[in-house]
Design a protein around this motif. Structure first.
Motif, PDB file in Angstrom:
ATOM      1  N   ASP A 214      21.969 -26.142  41.877  1.00 54.15           N
ATOM      2  CA  ASP A 214      22.050 -26.667  40.516  1.00 54.15           C
ATOM      3  C   ASP A 214      23.359 -27.432  40.366  1.00 54.15           C
ATOM      4  O   ASP A 214      24.412 -26.853  40.124  1.00 54.15           O
ATOM      5  CB  ASP A 214      21.965 -25.509  39.512  1.00 54.15           C
TER       6      ASP A 214
ATOM      7  N   SER B  49      16.946 -33.230  30.328  1.00 54.86           N
ATOM      8  CA  SER B  49      18.097 -32.327  30.201  1.00 54.86           C
ATOM      9  C   SER B  49      18.240 -31.529  31.490  1.00 54.86           C
ATOM     10  O   SER B  49      17.318 -31.499  32.325  1.00 54.86           O
ATOM     11  CB  SER B  49      17.899 -31.357  29.036  1.00 54.86           C
ATOM     12  N   GLY B  50      19.383 -30.866  31.620  1.00 55.01           N
ATOM     13  CA  GLY B  50      19.594 -29.981  32.760  1.00 55.01           C
ATOM     14  C   GLY B  50      18.618 -28.816  32.741  1.00 55.01           C
ATOM     15  O   GLY B  50      18.086 -28.415  33.773  1.00 55.01           O
ATOM     16  N   THR B  51      18.397 -28.286  31.551  1.00 50.54           N
ATOM     17  CA  THR B  51      17.445 -27.173  31.400  1.00 50.54           C
ATOM     18  C   THR B  51      16.090 -27.543  31.995  1.00 50.54           C
ATOM     19  O   THR B  51      15.493 -26.789  32.766  1.00 50.54           O
ATOM     20  CB  THR B  51      17.263 -26.848  29.903  1.00 50.54           C
TER      21      THR B  51
ATOM     22  N   ASN C 255      30.121 -22.103  34.666  1.00 50.29           N
ATOM     23  CA  ASN C 255      29.717 -21.534  33.383  1.00 50.29           C
ATOM     24  C   ASN C 255      30.167 -20.091  33.187  1.00 50.29           C
ATOM     25  O   ASN C 255      29.757 -19.426  32.240  1.00 50.29           O
ATOM     26  CB  ASN C 255      28.202 -21.665  33.219  1.00 50.29           C
TER      27      ASN C 255
ATOM     28  N   TYR D 123      24.903 -20.224  34.965  1.00 49.19           N
ATOM     29  CA  TYR D 123      24.045 -20.675  33.871  1.00 49.19           C
ATOM     30  C   TYR D 123      23.181 -21.816  34.373  1.00 49.19           C
ATOM     31  O   TYR D 123      23.668 -22.730  35.035  1.00 49.19           O
ATOM     32  CB  TYR D 123      24.905 -21.158  32.695  1.00 49.19           C
ATOM     33  N   HIS D 124      21.902 -21.733  34.084  1.00 43.66           N
ATOM     34  CA  HIS D 124      20.989 -22.778  34.549  1.00 43.66           C
ATOM     35  C   HIS D 124      20.133 -23.313  33.409  1.00 43.66           C
ATOM     36  O   HIS D 124      18.968 -23.636  33.599  1.00 43.66           O
ATOM     37  CB  HIS D 124      20.103 -22.238  35.667  1.00 43.66           C
ATOM     38  N   GLY D 125      20.687 -23.363  32.222  1.00 38.25           N
ATOM     39  CA  GLY D 125      19.916 -23.836  31.081  1.00 38.25           C
ATOM     40  C   GLY D 125      19.250 -22.685  30.361  1.00 38.25           C
ATOM     41  O   GLY D 125      19.388 -21.533  30.762  1.00 38.25           O
TER      42      GLY D 125
ATOM     43  N   VAL E  24      16.076 -27.823  35.828  1.00 37.64           N
ATOM     44  CA  VAL E  24      16.076 -26.544  36.524  1.00 37.64           C
ATOM     45  C   VAL E  24      14.727 -25.840  36.413  1.00 37.64           C
ATOM     46  O   VAL E  24      14.199 -25.326  37.400  1.00 37.64           O
ATOM     47  CB  VAL E  24      17.201 -25.628  35.997  1.00 37.64           C
TER      48      VAL E  24
ATOM     49  N   VAL F 144      23.886 -29.717  38.068  1.00 42.24           N
ATOM     50  CA  VAL F 144      23.887 -30.344  36.744  1.00 42.24           C
ATOM     51  C   VAL F 144      25.331 -30.626  36.313  1.00 42.24           C
ATOM     52  O   VAL F 144      25.633 -31.678  35.759  1.00 42.24           O
ATOM     53  CB  VAL F 144      23.156 -29.466  35.708  1.00 42.24           C
ATOM     54  N   MET F 145      26.233 -29.690  36.616  1.00 38.71           N
ATOM     55  CA  MET F 145      27.635 -29.897  36.253  1.00 38.71           C
ATOM     56  C   MET F 145      28.412 -30.632  37.344  1.00 38.71           C
ATOM     57  O   MET F 145      29.243 -31.489  37.074  1.00 38.71           O
ATOM     58  CB  MET F 145      28.306 -28.548  35.956  1.00 38.71           C
TER      59      MET F 145
ATOM     60  N   LYS G 112      23.938 -33.980  33.022  1.00 38.93           N
ATOM     61  CA  LYS G 112      25.285 -34.357  32.565  1.00 38.93           C
ATOM     62  C   LYS G 112      25.711 -35.775  33.000  1.00 38.93           C
ATOM     63  O   LYS G 112      25.248 -36.726  32.401  1.00 38.93           O
ATOM     64  CB  LYS G 112      26.278 -33.268  32.948  1.00 38.93           C
TER      65      LYS G 112
ATOM     66  N   GLU H  30      24.806 -22.298  41.289  1.00 36.96           N
ATOM     67  CA  GLU H  30      25.768 -23.354  40.968  1.00 36.96           C
ATOM     68  C   GLU H  30      26.721 -23.407  42.159  1.00 36.96           C
ATOM     69  O   GLU H  30      27.416 -22.418  42.426  1.00 36.96           O
ATOM     70  CB  GLU H  30      26.588 -22.984  39.724  1.00 36.96           C
TER      71      GLU H  30
HETATM   72  C1  PLP Z   1      24.805 -27.681  31.512  1.00 33.64           C
HETATM   73  C2  PLP Z   1      24.100 -27.009  32.600  1.00 33.64           C
HETATM   74  C3  PLP Z   1      22.710 -26.794  32.578  1.00 33.64           C
HETATM   75  C4  PLP Z   1      21.868 -27.124  31.372  1.00 33.64           C
HETATM   76  O1  PLP Z   1      21.849 -28.473  31.085  1.00 33.64           O
HETATM   77  P1  PLP Z   1      21.415 -28.949  29.595  1.00 33.64           P
HETATM   78  O2  PLP Z   1      21.431 -30.440  29.693  1.00 33.64           O
HETATM   79  O3  PLP Z   1      22.427 -28.384  28.672  1.00 33.64           O
HETATM   80  O4  PLP Z   1      20.061 -28.417  29.353  1.00 33.64           O
HETATM   81  C5  PLP Z   1      22.108 -26.261  33.687  1.00 33.64           C
HETATM   82  N1  PLP Z   1      22.823 -25.922  34.766  1.00 33.64           N
HETATM   83  C6  PLP Z   1      24.154 -26.096  34.826  1.00 33.64           C
HETATM   84  C7  PLP Z   1      24.883 -25.727  36.066  1.00 33.64           C
HETATM   85  C8  PLP Z   1      24.846 -26.623  33.747  1.00 33.64           C
HETATM   86  O5  PLP Z   1      26.167 -26.751  33.793  1.00 33.64           O
END
Ligand code: PLP
Length: 429
Positions: free
Chosen positions: A238, A116-118, A210, A144-146, A121, A240-241, A266, A205
């Motif tokens: 980060d 997962s992203g969480t 977020n 937001y970083h999880g 990070v 993730v998005m 993601k 980010e």
């Molecule tokens: C969604 C997100 C996360 C967390 O990812 P999960 O898969 O939901 O744990 C971390 N950082 C950013 C920038 C995100 O958008």
């Protein structure tokens, strides 16, 4: 439109699921009303359990960049399923996905897959600490970083400037090494470094998504990177998005900045649970089994998820939809702003690549504080009117709308008509 079955399932779900959901945003708390339950999705459309079909701008909060059930991805998953689901040993597909990912990101020699992203990070932060031998991490208010303990501070609501836990159950001790800075404000980062010589690095980010979509000011990331490195810290970006979404090489490629450590999630799993963190060899060699930073996962690099990720990224590279995303987002921006003007509604639209966000406010939005000026009551009315007119949006003023390459001109036209009706309703409030 009837929502009878969604209502039934919501009631039923409340018994054994917390709030009938497995992730809080799905409960629609910030827009009110009964959350929708989904039956299926295909291409640009998603269908609820009452048979209502919507153009999907949620896309599972980003992953479904090709639209739902792209036939090449589906084929790859079906093929992988025939060989088994998980082995607890390495497979060739992990090597393949790692190569695609490392080739996409400039400063990345090696990558580690997680679920997962969480997880990506929290591992990246452990790595930054292992590499620098320092403890503190600076994060930006509204990013937001999880949901790991240390990062649930100023993570998109309240408690914007203090290092106080943003959730019950997070001890103060867990966030005492987390320092908060303001997005687009380098001075607020410098202020921490000047007072403290125990800072391992900064996490950001690159395009905030977020707190709604908030763009970094010209050269903000470049200057941040230079400054943080000069102070002996690492920059954790980060993505993730934004990874594979802003462009194939993420926001870093577009902003001309190279992270020390990159976090992904993601899109990388094509709809399956995959996260990743990667960096140059000098940093990644700290990670076990090469080094002494421990991090592990029973299902990490899961074969089905790897197959979905590879197929998604290959198809994405082939389609190269980024120019199209930019054009579509621009069209939506114009529709949103012109319709708002027609009905005399204050609206600021932020967008970057395939992410966009209409804020119900009359000021520009460049940080968390400005984002919070938005009229969330107006957004809630707007949201439900869009639902009634067949458009599925994230149920929060502060979540980005995502585009998929499956979106058609007909979908955009339907969206424009819904926006007109929704703004008309908002104007009557
Ligand atoms: C969604 C997100 C996360 C967390 O990812 P999960 O898969 O939901 O744990 C971390 N950082 C950013 C920038 C995100 O958008």
């Amino acid at each position: 439109m009837s929502y009878k079955n969604s209502k039934k399932l919501y009631k039923k779900g409340l018994k054994h699921l917390v709030g009938a959901v497995n992730s809080p945003v799905r409960a629609f708390a910030s827009v009110g009303g009964n959350p929708l339950f989904i039956k299926k999705a295909k291409g640009s459309k998603i269908t609820d359990v009452d048979g209502n079909s919507y153009v999907d701008y949620v896309l599972s909060y980003g992953p479904m960049i090709l639209g739902h059930r792209h036939k090449k991805v589906q084929k790859a998953i079906t093929k992988a399923l025939k060989n088994g689901y998980t082995f607890g040993a390495s497979t060739n597909n992990e090597i393949k996905l790692a190569k695609i990912v490392c080739n996409a990101f400039l400063g990345m020699d090696k990558v580690r897959f997680v679920n997962s992203g969480t997880e990506a990070v929290l591992s990246a932060i452990r790595l930054a600490r292992a590499f620098t031998g320092k403890n503190k991490i600076i994060k930006f208010a509204g990013c937001y970083h999880g949901h790991s303990d240390a990062l649930l501070v100023a993570a998109g609501s309240g408690l914007a400037t203090l290092s106080l836990p943003g959730s019950k159950g997070v001890p103060e001790g867990a966030v005492q090494n987390t320092l908060i800075a303001n997005y687009n404000d380098l001075e607020s980062v410098k202020a921490h470094f000047e007072k403290d010589d125990d800072i391992a690095g900064v996490i950001i980010e690159p395009i905030a998504g977020n707190m709604g979509v908030v763009l970094p000011k010209e050269n903000f990331l470049k200057e941040l990177k230079e400054y943080v490195n000069a102070k002996g810290g690492v920059l954790i970006v980060d993505e993730v998005m934004t990874g594979f979404r802003s462009t194939f090489g993420g926001a870093q490629e577009l902003l001309g900045v190279e992270a020390d450590i990159t976090c992904l999630g993601k899109v990388i799993g094509g709809g399956f649970p995959v996260g990743a963190y990667g960096a140059r060899n000098e940093i990644m060699k700290m990670v076990a089994p090469l080094g002494e930073m421990y991090q592990a996962g029973t299902l990490s690099g899961n074969p089905i998820a790897m197959a979905a990720g590879i197929a998604t990224l290959k198809e994405l590279k082939k389609q190269n939809p980024y120019k199209q995303f930019e054009e579509t987002a621009k069209i939506l921006e114009v529709i949103l702003t012109e319709t708002a003007k027609k009905y005399n509604i204050n609206l600021t639209v932020n967008r970057f690549g395939s992410m966009l966000n209409p804020f119900f406010t009359n000021t520009e939005v460049t940080n968390f504080k400005e984002a919070q000026q938005s009229d969330t009551k107006k957004f809630a009315v707007f949201f439900w009117e869009m639902i009634h007119n067949g458009i599925f949006l994230p149920p929060s003023q502060f979540e980005a709308w995502f585009l998929s390459s499956a979106l058609s001109e007909k979908d955009i036209k339907k969206t424009a008509e819904a926006i007109d009706k929704a703004m008309e309703t908002v104007a009557k409030m």
